[in-house]
Motif scaffolding. Structure first.
Motif, PDB file in Angstrom:
ATOM      1  N   VAL A  50       7.630  -2.653   2.573  1.00  0.00           N
ATOM      2  CA  VAL A  50       7.107  -1.443   3.208  1.00  0.00           C
ATOM      3  C   VAL A  50       6.116  -0.752   2.273  1.00  0.00           C
ATOM      4  N   ALA A  51       6.430  -0.703   0.978  1.00  0.00           N
ATOM      5  CA  ALA A  51       5.507  -0.110   0.007  1.00  0.00           C
ATOM      6  C   ALA A  51       4.184  -0.881  -0.024  1.00  0.00           C
ATOM      7  N   ALA A  52       4.265  -2.215   0.049  1.00  0.00           N
ATOM      8  CA  ALA A  52       3.048  -3.040   0.052  1.00  0.00           C
ATOM      9  C   ALA A  52       2.233  -2.810   1.314  1.00  0.00           C
ATOM     10  N   LEU A  53       2.901  -2.688   2.464  1.00  0.00           N
ATOM     11  CA  LEU A  53       2.197  -2.419   3.718  1.00  0.00           C
ATOM     12  C   LEU A  53       1.434  -1.094   3.643  1.00  0.00           C
ATOM     13  N   GLU A  54       2.063  -0.073   3.072  1.00  0.00           N
ATOM     14  CA  GLU A  54       1.407   1.221   2.937  1.00  0.00           C
ATOM     15  C   GLU A  54       0.228   1.139   1.964  1.00  0.00           C
ATOM     16  N   ALA A  55       0.377   0.346   0.911  1.00  0.00           N
ATOM     17  CA  ALA A  55      -0.719   0.192  -0.060  1.00  0.00           C
ATOM     18  C   ALA A  55      -1.921  -0.497   0.587  1.00  0.00           C
ATOM     19  N   VAL A  56      -1.668  -1.513   1.420  1.00  0.00           N
ATOM     20  CA  VAL A  56      -2.765  -2.185   2.124  1.00  0.00           C
ATOM     21  C   VAL A  56      -3.465  -1.192   3.047  1.00  0.00           C
ATOM     22  N   LYS A  57      -2.681  -0.398   3.750  1.00  0.00           N
ATOM     23  CA  LYS A  57      -3.252   0.604   4.654  1.00  0.00           C
ATOM     24  C   LYS A  57      -4.109   1.610   3.906  1.00  0.00           C
ATOM     25  N   ASP A  58      -3.683   1.979   2.690  1.00  0.00           N
ATOM     26  CA  ASP A  58      -4.409   2.954   1.875  1.00  0.00           C
ATOM     27  C   ASP A  58      -5.523   2.325   1.040  1.00  0.00           C
ATOM     28  N   HIS A  59      -5.707   0.991   1.147  1.00  0.00           N
ATOM     29  CA  HIS A  59      -6.695   0.265   0.339  1.00  0.00           C
ATOM     30  C   HIS A  59      -6.449   0.490  -1.145  1.00  0.00           C
ATOM     31  N   ASP A  60      -5.189   0.527  -1.527  1.00  0.00           N
ATOM     32  CA  ASP A  60      -4.789   0.774  -2.916  1.00  0.00           C
ATOM     33  C   ASP A  60      -4.436  -0.558  -3.569  1.00  0.00           C
ATOM     34  N   SER A  96       5.328  -0.786  -8.171  1.00  0.00           N
ATOM     35  CA  SER A  96       6.574  -0.189  -8.665  1.00  0.00           C
ATOM     36  C   SER A  96       6.527   1.328  -8.582  1.00  0.00           C
ATOM     37  N   HIS A  97       5.392   1.932  -8.964  1.00  0.00           N
ATOM     38  CA  HIS A  97       5.259   3.385  -8.893  1.00  0.00           C
ATOM     39  C   HIS A  97       5.331   3.876  -7.447  1.00  0.00           C
ATOM     40  N   ARG A  98       4.768   3.105  -6.541  1.00  0.00           N
ATOM     41  CA  ARG A  98       4.803   3.490  -5.124  1.00  0.00           C
ATOM     42  C   ARG A  98       6.247   3.468  -4.598  1.00  0.00           C
ATOM     43  N   ILE A  99       7.028   2.487  -5.027  1.00  0.00           N
ATOM     44  CA  ILE A  99       8.438   2.420  -4.621  1.00  0.00           C
ATOM     45  C   ILE A  99       9.200   3.629  -5.160  1.00  0.00           C
ATOM     46  N   LEU A 100       8.956   3.981  -6.414  1.00  0.00           N
ATOM     47  CA  LEU A 100       9.637   5.138  -7.001  1.00  0.00           C
ATOM     48  C   LEU A 100       9.270   6.427  -6.264  1.00  0.00           C
ATOM     49  N   ARG A 101       8.019   6.525  -5.834  1.00  0.00           N
ATOM     50  CA  ARG A 101       7.631   7.714  -5.063  1.00  0.00           C
ATOM     51  C   ARG A 101       8.309   7.720  -3.696  1.00  0.00           C
ATOM     52  N   ALA A 134       8.766 -10.623  -1.045  1.00  0.00           N
ATOM     53  CA  ALA A 134       7.852  -9.523  -1.339  1.00  0.00           C
ATOM     54  C   ALA A 134       6.631 -10.060  -2.080  1.00  0.00           C
ATOM     55  N   PRO A 135       5.442  -9.566  -1.747  1.00  0.00           N
ATOM     56  CA  PRO A 135       4.212 -10.129  -2.332  1.00  0.00           C
ATOM     57  C   PRO A 135       4.040  -9.843  -3.818  1.00  0.00           C
ATOM     58  N   LYS A 136       4.736  -8.824  -4.360  1.00  0.00           N
ATOM     59  CA  LYS A 136       4.693  -8.453  -5.787  1.00  0.00           C
ATOM     60  C   LYS A 136       3.372  -7.838  -6.220  1.00  0.00           C
ATOM     61  N   ASN A 137       2.298  -8.139  -5.493  1.00  0.00           N
ATOM     62  CA  ASN A 137       0.970  -7.703  -5.898  1.00  0.00           C
ATOM     63  C   ASN A 137       0.149  -7.469  -4.634  1.00  0.00           C
ATOM     64  N   VAL A 138      -0.369  -6.264  -4.449  1.00  0.00           N
ATOM     65  CA  VAL A 138      -1.078  -5.917  -3.218  1.00  0.00           C
ATOM     66  C   VAL A 138      -2.368  -6.719  -3.090  1.00  0.00           C
ATOM     67  N   LYS A 139      -3.069  -6.888  -4.194  1.00  0.00           N
ATOM     68  CA  LYS A 139      -4.334  -7.630  -4.156  1.00  0.00           C
ATOM     69  C   LYS A 139      -4.107  -9.066  -3.694  1.00  0.00           C
ATOM     70  N   ARG A 140      -3.037  -9.693  -4.192  1.00  0.00           N
ATOM     71  CA  ARG A 140      -2.721 -11.050  -3.769  1.00  0.00           C
ATOM     72  C   ARG A 140      -2.379 -11.083  -2.281  1.00  0.00           C
ATOM     73  N   LEU A 141      -1.662 -10.061  -1.810  1.00  0.00           N
ATOM     74  CA  LEU A 141      -1.317 -10.000  -0.397  1.00  0.00           C
ATOM     75  C   LEU A 141      -2.568  -9.905   0.468  1.00  0.00           C
ATOM     76  N   VAL A 142      -3.518  -9.042   0.081  1.00  0.00           N
ATOM     77  CA  VAL A 142      -4.764  -8.893   0.837  1.00  0.00           C
ATOM     78  C   VAL A 142      -5.524 -10.213   0.871  1.00  0.00           C
ATOM     79  N   GLN A 143      -5.539 -10.915  -0.269  1.00  0.00           N
ATOM     80  CA  GLN A 143      -6.218 -12.211  -0.333  1.00  0.00           C
ATOM     81  C   GLN A 143      -5.584 -13.192   0.640  1.00  0.00           C
ATOM     82  N   ARG A 144      -4.257 -13.220   0.684  1.00  0.00           N
ATOM     83  CA  ARG A 144      -3.563 -14.161   1.567  1.00  0.00           C
ATOM     84  C   ARG A 144      -3.732 -13.776   3.033  1.00  0.00           C
TER      85      ARG A 144
END
Length: 815
Positions: free
Chosen positions: A364-374, A552-557, A326-336
């Motif tokens: 899956v939470a990270a994929l949704e965050a990338v899609k939402d530009h969050d 983490s908040h996105r996973i809880l939601r 898991a990327p742990k951080n959406v910003k890092r994932l987008v960079q990679r």
């Protein structure tokens, strides 16, 4: 609108290019005091930053330094030099471009000071050194622009604070200096703009067209992810299949050790002998450079790597990125993700590979965050004072300074604009005397005030100050070389602590090779190749990422959904079963489960505060449980949960989570904990109290730790309010133990705790029993177990009915 000179128009046309809108916007705004360009990877950010410089020097040729380019990586500076050479050469521009990093020769550095190039490409550390020389006003005379590339990567660390203080110094030398920041991934553009600005001047933000959405999904594998672990060995056949289908694949990992393990297993499964390399920061420079050169030539089909390849280097035909774990951080994932299809308006392609079952949810939470530009990121705190102390000393190296003027200069730097004068004066006093408890020692009497200005007490001290500057606190490492008379081939580095555990014959992995430890020779680990042995793994520290607050908040939601069609069926069924036998954690409540297992009372706390914070929470809660007589025996943590096992059940958890009790517990625990000494060592080294390097040699990690421990104990005893102890408390709370995440959790739940007493292990808790890294609690519980074990032994041997023989009095014979 600023028009391109015909020479530039013709050059663009020869490439089949036209100027991008954001490049034109940067040209039009070239006279702004400060600019921040946010553009997608492959969007021509670097050229946008340099176009005003190239055009200015085309119109008005001149000598001396015109533009300074700062990057977080030496390799990136070298790459930019290669890329800039092309337009300069092809347009015949009278421009000299050079880089200056730790790899630049001493001779070239001296020449650059005497005769600076038009464009100098460097790093924050090399720039700070340049500002410390007496001839800095001459070196930077006429400097017009500073370009900070990948500014997001610098803004999150002390290197960024060091850089902004250096820019404040340059602005004093050249008041008309323009600042330009470049980045592809910024979660809060205004916050970055505020850091870049020379206050009170604002920063103009230019946003480029973000381009097409990335093609990113989770990799489908025949074998299901395991319940725990981080290696993702199960996915290797599917990963190899993807490598075969693409030109060049970057396979990212979150730690160096994981990269080594995966590369080893990937190579064993590579029956087609595909050319695959490995790249991370602990490898020898020669090996990294060979891999980089092979990537540029397109000779490699895949590269297993870490954050060493995160940033904006153009590595040729990379058409797929795979993130292992898991990327742990959406910003890092987008960079990679942006490393693939490094072209403007070409969609990046990436695959996520969860290492275990819970990471499926996180991916899956990270994929949704990338899609939402969050994008995620925590607010930047005030500028660290240990970095400020180092800056004061470097300023003194350049010559006498006025304290009032230096303070006025410092508070123009982004993170330091809220610095009070008493805080500044405390840093100045520390630099001058070492502080109350140390002012009697000549070693720390470094500054002196004469006639209203401050200067070095001994000008010869500047050498040691420069040798010990910097904010990157390297893990104490030892070089690894193949054993050979006269010195063998360098392979890389391993941690000093790991090397201390080795005995002759032990094997470990480095650079994808299995090597056998032969011995230690002059602080170098000597090895031989042993391809047939099963290896141990070098314990590369690297960076251990924690899942971000936003993710983490996105996973809880996600947990609150009635069903999970976006998840694989096996994971959705797992969560549904958890909901059936217990419940799923909620965003504004804290779920605690208690149940018996293997003769122990088990307690699981679903805090979702990240691994560092959950580890700290485990230490604090077991301490409080020990005080309440619950006899905890140990705990283990992940990013999302904490499992504690002990001898007595937990009846009422609420007092344990009261914010004031947690804070008091932290302060009590920190006073006698190794975390404080480790943090003190880092801050004291940055601030200049501890010298790692001398003209004669470099201290080993153990020597430096011994010195810092003595200083720490001395200050704690005789000067508990010392500046460095104050800095250490701030840094420890904010950094290593991540207590802010615990306080965020406490504020989020506001005492709302769901404590469930169950009769068995729950589905969500089960993977915790498979986690490595268990932490034992040495207390009354361990003593009680030993007593019970002794009683069982005595009963089994028939000795339990015999009273112990009374102790006979010891008579003293009078004669």
């Amino acid at each position: 609108m600023t028009t391109l000179p015909q020479t530039f128009v013709d050059w663009f046309a020869s490439k089949g290019w036209t100027i991008h809108p954001h490049q034109q916007d940067m040209l039009d705004a070239a006279d702004a005091p400060s600019l921040l360009l946010i553009a997608p990877t492959g969007g021509g950010k670097t050229l946008a930053g340099f176009l005003p410089t190239l055009i200015d020097l085309h119109h008005t040729p001149r000598d001396g330094l015109h533009t300074l380019y700062v990057s977080p990586l030496k390799a990136l500076a070298a790459d930019i030099r290669r890329n800039l050479t092309t337009p300069v050469t092809e347009m015949g521009l009278p421009i000299r471009v050079e880089d200056r990093t730790g790899d630049t020769s001493y001779t070239q550095k001296r020449r650059q000071r005497a005769d600076p190039p038009h464009i100098l490409l460097t790093t924050p550390e090399s720039l700070a050194l340049l500002t410390s020389y007496e001839d800095a006003p001459r070196i930077f005379k006429g400097l017009r622009r500073v370009i900070v590339d990948e500014i997001h990567a610098l803004a999150e660390s002390k290197r960024g604070d060091q850089l902004m203080l250096a820019l404040a110094r340059l602005q004093t030398l050249e008041p008309g200096l323009k600042r330009i920041g470049l980045s592809a991934t910024v979660e809060d553009p205004q916050a970055i703009a505020d850091q870049l600005a020379h206050h009170p001047d604002p920063t103009l933000i230019i946003n480029a067209d973000p381009g097409p959405e990335p093609d990113i999904r989770m990799l489908t594998t025949e074998e299901l992810p395991p319940w725990a672990g981080g290696g993702a060995k199960y996915a290797i056949p599917a990963v190899l299949d993807q490598v075969r289908q693409h030109k060049t694949t970057l396979i990212f990992h979150n730690t160096r050790a994981q990269a080594e393990i995966f590369f080893h297993n990937l190579w064993l499964a590579n029956e087609d002998d595909l050319p695959i390399g490995i790249h991370h920061g602990s490898l020898a420079r020669e090996q990294r450079e060979r891999v980089e050169a092979a990537m540029v030539r397109g000779d490699l089909r895949a590269i297993v790597c870490t954050g060493s390849l995160d940033l904006g280097i153009d590595w040729g035909d990379v058409d797929l990125v795979i993130q292992i774990g898991a990327p742990k951080n959406v910003k890092r994932l987008v960079q990679r993700i942006g490393r693939a299809n490094h072209r403007y308006n070409a969609p990046s392609k990436a695959l996520l590979v969860p290492a275990n079952r819970f990471e499926v949810v996180e991916c899956v939470a990270a994929l949704e965050a990338v899609k939402d530009h969050d994008l995620d990121g925590d607010p930047k705190g005030p500028g660290p004072r240990d970095v400020l102390c180092q800056h004061v000393l470097l300023t003194a190296c350049a010559g006498p300074f006025d304290a009032d003027q230096l303070y006025a200069e410092v508070i123009t730097a982004g993170a330091y604009r809220t610095l009070t004068r008493p805080q500044f004066d405390a840093c100045l006093d520390f630099c001058a005397t070492g502080g109350y408890a140390l002012r009697a020692y000549d070693k720390w009497q470094r500054l002196k005030q004469t006639g209203g200005t401050w200067h070095l007490r001994d000008p010869r001290a500047s050498r040691n100050i420069r040798m010990n500057m910097g904010t990157i606190m390297d893990t104490d490492t030892l070089k690894v070389r193949l054993k050979h008379r006269g010195g063998g081939k360098p392979l890389g580095e391993v941690e000093e602590g790991f090397a201390a555990t080795l005995t002759a014959g032990d094997t470990f992995l480095i650079g994808g090779q299995i090597v056998r430890y032969e011995g230690l020779n002059q602080m170098t680990v000597e090895v031989t190749r042993r391809p047939s042995d099963k290896p141990r793994i070098a314990t590369f520290m690297g960076t251990k990422f924690a899942t971000s607050t936003q993710l983490s908040h996105r996973i809880l939601r996600m947990f609150q959904q009635p069903s999970w069609p976006e998840l694989p069926q096996h994971t959705a069924d797992w969560l549904a079963l958890q909901r059936q036998v217990s419940k799923l954690p909620e965003p504004d409540r804290l779920l605690i489960e208690s149940f018996p297992f293997e003769g122990r009372c088990q307690t699981v706390v679903y805090g979702f505060a990240g691994r560092n914070a959950m580890q700290t929470l485990g230490l604090l809660l077991t301490q409080r449980m020990e005080e309440r007589g619950l006899d905890p025996l140990g705990f283990v943590t992940t990013d999302y949960a904490l499992l504690i096992w002990g001898l007595e059940p937990l009846d009422d958890p609420e007092p344990l989570f009261e914010a004031r009790n947690l804070r008091e517990g932290l302060e009590t625990w920190l006073k006698g904990n190794a975390v404080m000494k480790r943090t003190f060592k880092q801050s004291a080294t940055i601030a200049g109290l501890i010298e790692r390097n001398t003209p004669q040699s470099r201290k080993t990690g153990r020597q430096a730790t011994f010195s810092s421990d003595i200083l720490y104990d001395t200050l704690q005893k005789y000067d508990p309010d010392h500046l460095l102890l104050d800095i250490t408390r701030e840094e420890a709370t904010r950094g290593l133990v991540d207590f802010g995440r615990i306080e965020e959790m406490a504020a989020r739940i506001q005492g709302r705790i769901d404590h469930l007493h169950l009769d068995r292990v729950t589905p969500l808790a089960a993977p915790l029993f498979l986690e490595a890294g268990r932490v034992p609690v040495k207390g009354a519980g361990q003593e009680r177990l030993l007593e019970e074990h002794a009683d069982r032994l005595m009963a089994a041997s028939g000795l339990d009915g015999l009273a112990p023989e009374p102790e006979r009095p010891k008579w003293r014979v009078p004669w």
